[in-house]
Design a protein around this motif. Structure first.
Motif, short mmCIF file in Angstrom:
data_model
loop_
_atom_site.label_atom_id
_atom_site.label_comp_id
_atom_site.label_asym_id
_atom_site.label_seq_id
_atom_site.Cartn_x
_atom_site.Cartn_y
_atom_site.Cartn_z
N ASP A 135 -3.30 -2.92 -4.00
CA ASP A 135 -1.95 -2.57 -4.43
C ASP A 135 -1.45 -1.40 -3.59
N LEU A 136 -0.58 -1.69 -2.62
CA LEU A 136 -0.03 -0.64 -1.77
C LEU A 136 0.90 0.30 -2.53
N THR A 137 1.47 -0.18 -3.62
CA THR A 137 2.41 0.64 -4.38
C THR A 137 1.72 1.72 -5.21
N SER A 138 0.46 1.48 -5.57
CA SER A 138 -0.27 2.46 -6.39
C SER A 138 -1.53 3.00 -5.73
N GLY A 139 -1.99 2.35 -4.66
CA GLY A 139 -3.23 2.75 -4.01
C GLY A 139 -4.47 2.32 -4.77
N LYS A 140 -4.34 1.33 -5.63
CA LYS A 140 -5.46 0.86 -6.45
C LYS A 140 -6.03 -0.45 -5.92
N VAL A 141 -7.30 -0.69 -6.27
CA VAL A 141 -8.01 -1.91 -5.88
C VAL A 141 -8.46 -2.62 -7.14
N LEU A 142 -8.26 -3.94 -7.19
CA LEU A 142 -8.78 -4.77 -8.26
C LEU A 142 -9.74 -5.77 -7.65
N VAL A 143 -10.86 -5.98 -8.30
CA VAL A 143 -11.84 -6.97 -7.84
C VAL A 143 -12.13 -7.90 -9.01
N GLY A 144 -12.01 -9.19 -8.78
CA GLY A 144 -12.22 -10.16 -9.85
C GLY A 144 -11.21 -10.01 -10.97
N GLY A 145 -10.01 -9.50 -10.63
CA GLY A 145 -8.94 -9.33 -11.61
C GLY A 145 -9.02 -8.06 -12.42
N LEU A 146 -10.06 -7.23 -12.18
CA LEU A 146 -10.24 -6.00 -12.96
C LEU A 146 -10.14 -4.77 -12.07
#
Length: 165
Positions: A60-71
């Motif tokens: 997520d470029l807008t928040s700087g977060k990473v999700l793996v496997g939907g979590l």
């Protein structure tokens, strides 16, 4: 279509940033990498939330977060999420999915140990645990100089949230 007297009008072109007035304002623009092919899509907020599990990795470029496997990933699983998002985004946009150390930000471009210990190994571990697939993210070359990072994306589906409308 022959009904109106006007010529054809482009109402939406995702690549150029032209959005149809009929697109939900809560939509997201995503770049999807699947089996080495990149495409841009627009997903509505509801459709996006329902489809989180469709992707191995979401950046997520807008928040700087990473999700793996939907979590979401916790900071103890991946110490540097913002740098991970930035580096993987650059890697996916690069030719042959490869970046040299000179293309990497700050300390990650000066020592492969930082890159390997804070980003590569933790991400490989989380992807393996959650998705049961091997993330083919490799570092090769020197220790402090002349090394490169390469992604083999043939077995992954990665999405990058570019922007929210």
């Amino acid at each position: 279509d022959g009904i109106e007297g006007l010529p054809a009008i482009i109402e939406q072109d995702i690549e150029l940033g032209i959005r149809s007035q009929f697109i939900d304002k809560q939509s997201v623009v995503m770049t999807v990498l699947e089996q080495g092919t990149i495409r841009k899509i627009v997903k509505t907020n509801d459709n996006y939330l329902d489809g989180l599990h469709d992707y191995n990795i979401i950046l997520d470029l807008t928040s700087g977060k990473v999700l793996v496997g939907g979590l979401p990933i916790k900071s103890d699983e991946l110490p540097s999420q913002k740098s991970t998002v930035h580096i993987l985004h650059s890697l996916i946009k690069s030719k042959n999915f490869t970046l040299s150390n000179s293309d990497l930000p700050s300390s990650y471009g000066q020592s492969r140990y930082d890159l390997q210990g804070k980003i590569v190994m933790p991400l490989i571990k989380v992807v393996k645990e959650r998705c049961k697939v091997d993330l083919q993210l490799t570092i090769s070359g020197g220790i402090y100089d002349n090394y490169s990072l390469k992604l083999d994306c043939s077995n992954l589906k990665i999405a990058i949230i570019e922007s929210k409308l």
